[in-house]
Every structure is written in structure tokens, then in C-alpha cells.
Design an enzyme around this catalytic site. Structure first.
Site, mmCIF file in Angstrom:
data_model
loop_
_atom_site.group_PDB
_atom_site.id
_atom_site.type_symbol
_atom_site.label_atom_id
_atom_site.label_comp_id
_atom_site.label_asym_id
_atom_site.label_seq_id
_atom_site.Cartn_x
_atom_site.Cartn_y
_atom_site.Cartn_z
ATOM 1 C CG HIS A 115 -0.559 -0.354 2.575
ATOM 2 N ND1 HIS A 115 0.231 -1.684 2.343
ATOM 3 C CD2 HIS A 115 0.200 0.356 3.220
ATOM 4 C CE1 HIS A 115 0.592 -0.706 4.002
ATOM 5 N NE2 HIS A 115 1.050 -0.463 4.406
HETATM 6 P P1 AMP Z 1 1.820 0.263 7.328
HETATM 7 O O1 AMP Z 1 1.545 -1.013 7.491
HETATM 8 O O2 AMP Z 1 2.721 1.055 8.283
HETATM 9 O O3 AMP Z 1 1.924 1.166 6.014
HETATM 10 O O4 AMP Z 1 -0.022 1.140 7.453
HETATM 11 C C1 AMP Z 1 -1.065 0.858 7.823
HETATM 12 C C2 AMP Z 1 -1.935 2.371 7.787
HETATM 13 O O5 AMP Z 1 -2.978 1.216 7.622
HETATM 14 C C3 AMP Z 1 -1.188 2.407 8.656
HETATM 15 O O6 AMP Z 1 -2.126 4.161 8.625
HETATM 16 C C4 AMP Z 1 -2.956 1.948 9.706
HETATM 17 O O7 AMP Z 1 -3.999 3.375 9.986
HETATM 18 C C5 AMP Z 1 -4.039 1.697 8.354
HETATM 19 N N1 AMP Z 1 -5.156 0.935 8.755
HETATM 20 C C6 AMP Z 1 -4.555 -0.329 9.787
HETATM 21 N N2 AMP Z 1 -5.730 -1.161 9.519
HETATM 22 C C7 AMP Z 1 -6.804 -0.926 8.428
HETATM 23 C C8 AMP Z 1 -7.757 -1.273 7.960
HETATM 24 N N3 AMP Z 1 -8.898 -2.258 8.705
HETATM 25 N N4 AMP Z 1 -8.653 -0.229 7.027
HETATM 26 C C9 AMP Z 1 -7.706 1.183 6.710
HETATM 27 N N5 AMP Z 1 -6.827 1.142 6.944
HETATM 28 C C10 AMP Z 1 -5.858 0.789 7.662
#
Ligand code: AMP
Length: 199
Positions: A115
Site C-alpha cells: 500500500h
Molecule cells: P503501514 O502498514 O505501517 O504502512 O500502515 C498501515 C496503515 O493502514 C496505517 O496508516 C493504518 O492507519 C491503516 N489501517 C490499519 N488498519 C486498516 C484498515 N482495516 N483499513 C484501512 N486502513 C487501515
């Protein structure tokens, strides 16, 4: 009177009574990709969703529809997909002409499925709470999309960092991303950030 032998087969609807298998929290993006409350843009290759716990006023995640676990699993020929992800995030950004965004990846992500973060530089959000949150977007832990693409094209793989190096970055002293101010704690930093926000 003959008693019926106990049946070995489950009753026809027994399987539907079993509790649904719980998925691990790190798989949460896969569910969010189909959540109409979060999806802002979708085509045959990518989905852009609102981050569920935004760390700024505008925080989106661009996610490929094909299965790509993380940066490390990318092959050289997939740089075109990364370009597509950044390009379409920038198209979305054009809807917010007065907002400054950065586009990049966490070196060591917590969530599965690749992502791209698209995050506004106000960092004005109640979900931004900890030093780790701040440093994950404001140190070398945040890998610019352009650098990731260049690395993949030149070296055939994305070089990130060791977990230890990542932890050191997340634990660095706080520093404002716009000036030399080094606050002692997050409340002071959050207060300070308003000086840089043009409302
Ligand atoms: P990272 O894996 O460190 O790049 O960041 C993961 C991102 O996903 C963070 O900014 C979280 O706030 C976000 N996040 C966590 N769970 C969810 C979810 N179920 N749906 C959407 N965003 C999410």
C-alpha cells in the site's frame, strides 16, 4: 423399539453455524478494499481507500488489486504498477489543489498487501498520537514513491532496512518537518504544527 444409530454426518446446516474464521488484523486492508465507506476510487488495477486511522487531514492508501505482499516481494517488471499507483494517487490529489501531499511507503509496514500512503503534510489528526506515528512519516522510515521506483528499476529489487534500523528511526527524537523545532513530546509538537497550517 429400535433406536436410530447416531449419524456421523453433520446436520445440513451445521457448517453455517460454525463461527466465521477470524482473520488476523494485519490482513485488514483486504477487507477495507471492499468497504464502500472507505473506497474513494477503484479501477481494474488499483483501489484507493481512506486510511481508517488517518494521521493527517487527508490520508489515503493506494492498493494494487493483484496480490503483492510487500515491497520486498516486488519484481523489476512491476515498477510500472508502482508508477501507476503514484500517478493515480496524484490524480486524486488534484481534487485538493491547496493540499500538500507526500507519496511513499513505510520501510517496514505493519499491514499486509502492498500500500502506497498518500498523506497531507498538516499531520492534523487525533489518530496521530505517538512518536512512532510521527517518525514513521517524517524520517527515512518513509520511503518516497519515486525513490522506491528508481531502486526497483535500477537494482531489480526494493532495498528497505533491517528491523533494528527501522526501530532506531521510529525511536528518534521528535523534530518538526517544517522547521528546526525539536519538541520534547507529542502534545508540544501537535501544538506547534498549527503554526505551519494555512487553514
Ligand atoms: P503501514 O502498514 O505501517 O504502512 O500502515 C498501515 C496503515 O493502514 C496505517 O496508516 C493504518 O492507519 C491503516 N489501517 C490499519 N488498519 C486498516 C484498515 N482495516 N483499513 C484501512 N486502513 C487501515
Amino acid at each position: 423399539m429400535a433406536t436410530a444409530a447416531p449419524s456421523k454426518r453433520p446436520a445440513p446446516d451445521a457448517t453455517s453455524l460454525q463461527p466465521a474464521k477470524k482473520t488476523h488484523w494485519s490482513q485488514g486492508l483486504l477487507a477495507s478494499m471492499n468497504d464502500p465507506n472507505l473506497v474513494v476510487l477503484s479501477d481494474d488495477r488499483i483501489v484507493i481507500i481512506k486510511d481508517k486511522y488517518p494521521k493527517a487531514r487527508y490520508h489515503f492508501l493506494c492498493i494494487p488489486k493483484i496480490n503483492v505482499k510487500n515491497l520486498k516481494s516486488l519484481k523489476r517488471e512491476q515498477s510500472e504498477l508502482l508508477r501507476y499507483m503514484e500517478e493515480h494517487s496524484r490524480i486524486l490529489a488534484a481534487k485538493y489543489p491547496h493540499v500538500e501531499f507526500r507519496y511513499g511507503y513505510h520501510a517496514i509496514p505493519s499491514m499486509s498487501q502492498l500500500h502506497l500512503h498518500m498523506i497531507s503534510q498538516d499531520f492534523d489528526s487525533p489518530c496521530l498520537k505517538t512518536k512512532r506515528h510521527w517518525n514513521s512519516f517524517n524520517t527515512r522510515y518513509f520511503l518516497d514513491s519515486a525513490d522506491v521506483i528508481r531502486c526497483l528499476e535500477e537494482r531489480g529489487m526494493v532495498v528497505t532496512m533491517t528491523p533494528l534500523a527501522g526501530e532506531k528511526l521510529l525511536d528518534q527524537p521528535l523534530k518538526c518537518h517544517k522547521c528546526i523545532y525539536s519538541p520534547q513530546n507529542m502534545p508540544k509538537l501537535k501544538q506547534h504544527l498549527y503554526k505551519h497550517i494555512n487553514n
